[in-house]
Design a protein around this motif. Structure first.
Motif, PDB file in Angstrom:
ATOM      1  N   HIS A  23       2.241  13.773   8.589  1.00 31.20           N
ATOM      2  CA  HIS A  23       3.237  14.811   8.300  1.00 31.20           C
ATOM      3  C   HIS A  23       4.209  14.298   7.234  1.00 31.20           C
ATOM      4  O   HIS A  23       4.574  13.112   7.225  1.00 31.20           O
ATOM      5  CB  HIS A  23       3.975  15.201   9.576  1.00 31.20           C
ATOM      6  CG  HIS A  23       3.141  16.022  10.506  1.00 31.20           C
ATOM      7  ND1 HIS A  23       2.527  15.504  11.611  1.00 31.20           N
ATOM      8  CD2 HIS A  23       2.788  17.332  10.455  1.00 31.20           C
ATOM      9  CE1 HIS A  23       1.834  16.450  12.230  1.00 31.20           C
ATOM     10  NE2 HIS A  23       1.967  17.569  11.549  1.00 31.20           N
ATOM     11  N   THR A  24       4.608  15.194   6.366  1.00 36.45           N
ATOM     12  CA  THR A  24       5.515  14.821   5.283  1.00 36.45           C
ATOM     13  C   THR A  24       6.786  14.185   5.835  1.00 36.45           C
ATOM     14  O   THR A  24       7.351  13.263   5.230  1.00 36.45           O
ATOM     15  CB  THR A  24       5.858  16.065   4.452  1.00 36.45           C
ATOM     16  OG1 THR A  24       4.644  16.659   3.969  1.00 36.45           O
ATOM     17  CG2 THR A  24       6.740  15.709   3.273  1.00 36.45           C
ATOM     18  N   SER A  25       7.213  14.654   6.996  1.00 34.26           N
ATOM     19  CA  SER A  25       8.438  14.128   7.614  1.00 34.26           C
ATOM     20  C   SER A  25       8.324  12.666   8.000  1.00 34.26           C
ATOM     21  O   SER A  25       9.335  11.990   8.224  1.00 34.26           O
ATOM     22  CB  SER A  25       8.792  14.957   8.854  1.00 34.26           C
ATOM     23  OG  SER A  25       7.718  14.933   9.793  1.00 34.26           O
ATOM     24  N   SER A  26       7.103  12.135   8.076  1.00 34.86           N
ATOM     25  CA  SER A  26       6.902  10.725   8.447  1.00 34.86           C
ATOM     26  C   SER A  26       7.193   9.773   7.289  1.00 34.86           C
ATOM     27  O   SER A  26       7.291   8.556   7.494  1.00 34.86           O
ATOM     28  CB  SER A  26       5.463  10.502   8.912  1.00 34.86           C
ATOM     29  OG  SER A  26       4.565  10.594   7.805  1.00 34.86           O
ATOM     30  N   ASN A  27       7.299  10.327   6.067  1.00 38.05           N
ATOM     31  CA  ASN A  27       7.523   9.535   4.852  1.00 38.05           C
ATOM     32  C   ASN A  27       6.379   8.559   4.571  1.00 38.05           C
ATOM     33  O   ASN A  27       6.590   7.533   3.909  1.00 38.05           O
ATOM     34  CB  ASN A  27       8.853   8.779   4.924  1.00 38.05           C
ATOM     35  CG  ASN A  27      10.052   9.706   4.953  1.00 38.05           C
ATOM     36  OD1 ASN A  27      10.098  10.682   4.201  1.00 38.05           O
ATOM     37  ND2 ASN A  27      11.001   9.438   5.829  1.00 38.05           N
ATOM     38  N   ILE A  28       5.195   8.868   5.068  1.00 40.91           N
ATOM     39  CA  ILE A  28       4.012   8.053   4.768  1.00 40.91           C
ATOM     40  C   ILE A  28       3.314   8.663   3.557  1.00 40.91           C
ATOM     41  O   ILE A  28       2.766   9.762   3.634  1.00 40.91           O
ATOM     42  CB  ILE A  28       3.074   7.980   5.986  1.00 40.91           C
ATOM     43  CG1 ILE A  28       3.752   7.213   7.118  1.00 40.91           C
ATOM     44  CG2 ILE A  28       1.743   7.322   5.605  1.00 40.91           C
ATOM     45  CD1 ILE A  28       2.978   7.207   8.414  1.00 40.91           C
ATOM     46  N   GLU A  29       3.363   7.956   2.441  1.00 41.45           N
ATOM     47  CA  GLU A  29       2.815   8.481   1.200  1.00 41.45           C
ATOM     48  C   GLU A  29       1.808   7.534   0.564  1.00 41.45           C
ATOM     49  O   GLU A  29       1.227   7.852  -0.471  1.00 41.45           O
ATOM     50  CB  GLU A  29       3.955   8.758   0.205  1.00 41.45           C
ATOM     51  CG  GLU A  29       4.921   9.813   0.712  1.00 41.45           C
ATOM     52  CD  GLU A  29       6.026  10.114  -0.280  1.00 41.45           C
ATOM     53  OE1 GLU A  29       6.174   9.332  -1.266  1.00 41.45           O
ATOM     54  OE2 GLU A  29       6.741  11.112  -0.089  1.00 41.45           O
ATOM     55  N   LYS A  30       1.598   6.403   1.175  1.00 40.30           N
ATOM     56  CA  LYS A  30       0.579   5.455   0.707  1.00 40.30           C
ATOM     57  C   LYS A  30       0.098   4.651   1.897  1.00 40.30           C
ATOM     58  O   LYS A  30       0.746   4.593   2.944  1.00 40.30           O
ATOM     59  CB  LYS A  30       1.120   4.551  -0.406  1.00 40.30           C
ATOM     60  CG  LYS A  30       2.384   3.794  -0.073  1.00 40.30           C
ATOM     61  CD  LYS A  30       2.887   3.060  -1.302  1.00 40.30           C
ATOM     62  CE  LYS A  30       4.150   2.243  -0.997  1.00 40.30           C
ATOM     63  NZ  LYS A  30       5.280   3.102  -0.621  1.00 40.30           N
ATOM     64  N   TRP A  31      -1.073   4.016   1.754  1.00 43.02           N
ATOM     65  CA  TRP A  31      -1.689   3.313   2.869  1.00 43.02           C
ATOM     66  C   TRP A  31      -0.822   2.166   3.378  1.00 43.02           C
ATOM     67  O   TRP A  31      -0.786   1.883   4.579  1.00 43.02           O
ATOM     68  CB  TRP A  31      -3.076   2.804   2.469  1.00 43.02           C
ATOM     69  CG  TRP A  31      -4.076   3.905   2.290  1.00 43.02           C
ATOM     70  CD1 TRP A  31      -4.206   4.718   1.202  1.00 43.02           C
ATOM     71  CD2 TRP A  31      -5.081   4.315   3.222  1.00 43.02           C
ATOM     72  NE1 TRP A  31      -5.227   5.618   1.394  1.00 43.02           N
ATOM     73  CE2 TRP A  31      -5.784   5.389   2.621  1.00 43.02           C
ATOM     74  CE3 TRP A  31      -5.459   3.881   4.489  1.00 43.02           C
ATOM     75  CZ2 TRP A  31      -6.853   6.030   3.251  1.00 43.02           C
ATOM     76  CZ3 TRP A  31      -6.522   4.519   5.129  1.00 43.02           C
ATOM     77  CH2 TRP A  31      -7.199   5.582   4.519  1.00 43.02           C
TER      78      TRP A  31
END
Length: 352
Positions: free
Chosen positions: A130-138
């Motif tokens: 989810h975008t809210s998790s701030n996970i944007e790369k491995w």
């Protein structure tokens, strides 16, 4: 659940069809096994049941929701006529490894009884969050809880490999792997118990659609440099793995649907899971050819049956893209080879 797909209209069990060789084949009663609904192995077998009945080739009695580890053994032993096969299982059966460790040398004998009709895949391993998790790369998975498949089996191994290749992280050391049966995944996608998911994705993916009900979703591609690197390419050549490359515009999501692809060039890259529908080597050439020919002429229809079907390499026989050859000894049934070649396709020599 057992389903029987019968010929439409006035076609009966006594119906005859003309084959390319000029001979005739009576409509048969065949059995098949496949996975639960919602994925390409299920779609493939159920489509086959439809077209074989419509073409007067066979009444196909389908057992769905099966454990495919057992299904291919049933085909190899002559108990079932057709089954969906994650082709890594052929390799494991032949070597007597993993779920077939108790088979020993008998595993090679069973594997030698299997022949493929046609290939496809079940999607590619990607990172979704989810975008809210701030996970944007491995590398953002560091110290996160990551759902990576059922408690055991090939899916968990592949997900762990995908993370280690893309980020250099190990389950239990760099992140907390979360495992549960596939049937529980729908709830986990929305309940917040996992920060991210590394699972097979079709394009579009039902898993992404479910996750969207809890907020916008990022899909993170394997970095291009890593994907094209020697180590990842070596992984892609392992039995059961295939490269999946899909451009954003072909992934099936609109720009306003809350899905963002994170990639250097608007292209998803990942390790895919190769499949084939298989039969016993003792199936007659005539029957295998008729089944495969019916499948070939209905491939465009199959691609229209599910949004993701155009992205699972239906009708792609290239050895690298289909997962055949190399360390995999699985071959196509001679009757299937005839059908493909008569339809103008090239079957790799190493898969004949």
């Amino acid at each position: 659940m057992t389903l029987t797909r019968r010929a439409f209209g006035a076609v009966s069990c006594a119906a005859m069809i003309a084959l390319g060789s000029g001979s005739a084949l009576a409509q048969a009663n065949l059995t098949a096994e496949t996975s639960s609904p919602g994925n390409s192995p299920h779609l493939s077998i159920m489509h086959l049941a439809d077209v074989l009945g419509r073409d007067g080739i066979a009444n196909l009695q389908v057992q769905e929701g099966q454990t495919l580890t057992n299904s291919i053994q049933n085909v190899a032993e002559g108990k079932t006529d057709i089954a969906a096969l994650p082709i890594v299982l052929h390799f494991l059966l032949e070597k007597g490894r993993g779920p077939y460790s108790k088979q020993g040398e008998n595993g090679a004998k069973l594997a030698a009884n299997l022949r493929a009709l046609y290939p496809y895949n079940a999607g590619a391993y990607g990172l979704i969050a989810h975008t809210s998790s701030n996970i944007e790369k491995w590398t953002d998975l560091k110290n996160k809880t990551v759902f990576n498949g059922p408690p055991r089996g090939a899916a968990l191994v592949n997900a762990r490999q995908a993370i280690q290749m893309a980020a250099g992280y190990k389950d239990g050391e760099d992140y907390k792997g979360m495992q549960a049966n596939w049937g529980q995944l729908a709830n986990i996608l929305v309940d917040g118990s996992a920060d991210a998911f590394v699972v097979p994705l079709t394009f579009p993916s039902e898993r992404v659609t479910i996750a969207l009900s809890a907020g916008n979703v990022n899909i993170v591609s394997t970095p291009k440099e890593i994907f094209e690197g020697e180590a990842f390419q070596r992984l892609l050549k392992a039995p059961g793995n295939v490269p999946i490359v899909v451009k954003w515009e072909n992934m099936g999501y609109g720009d306003d649907q809350g899905v963002t692809l994170i990639s250097e060039d608007g292209t998803f890259r990942g390790m895919g899971t190769a499949f084939a529908d298989v039969v016993n080597k003792d199936m007659s050439n005539e029957m295998a050819k008729a089944i495969t020919a019916s499948y070939i002429k209905s491939m465009e229809e199959l691609k229209a049956k599910a949004p993701y079907a155009k992205n699972i390499n239906i009708g792609v026989l290239d050895a690298a893209d289909s997962g055949f050859c190399g360390a995999l000894s699985l071959k196509y049934h001679p009757g299937a080879v005839e059908a493909w070649e008569e339809a103008g396709y090239t079957v790799p020599d190493c898969a004949k």
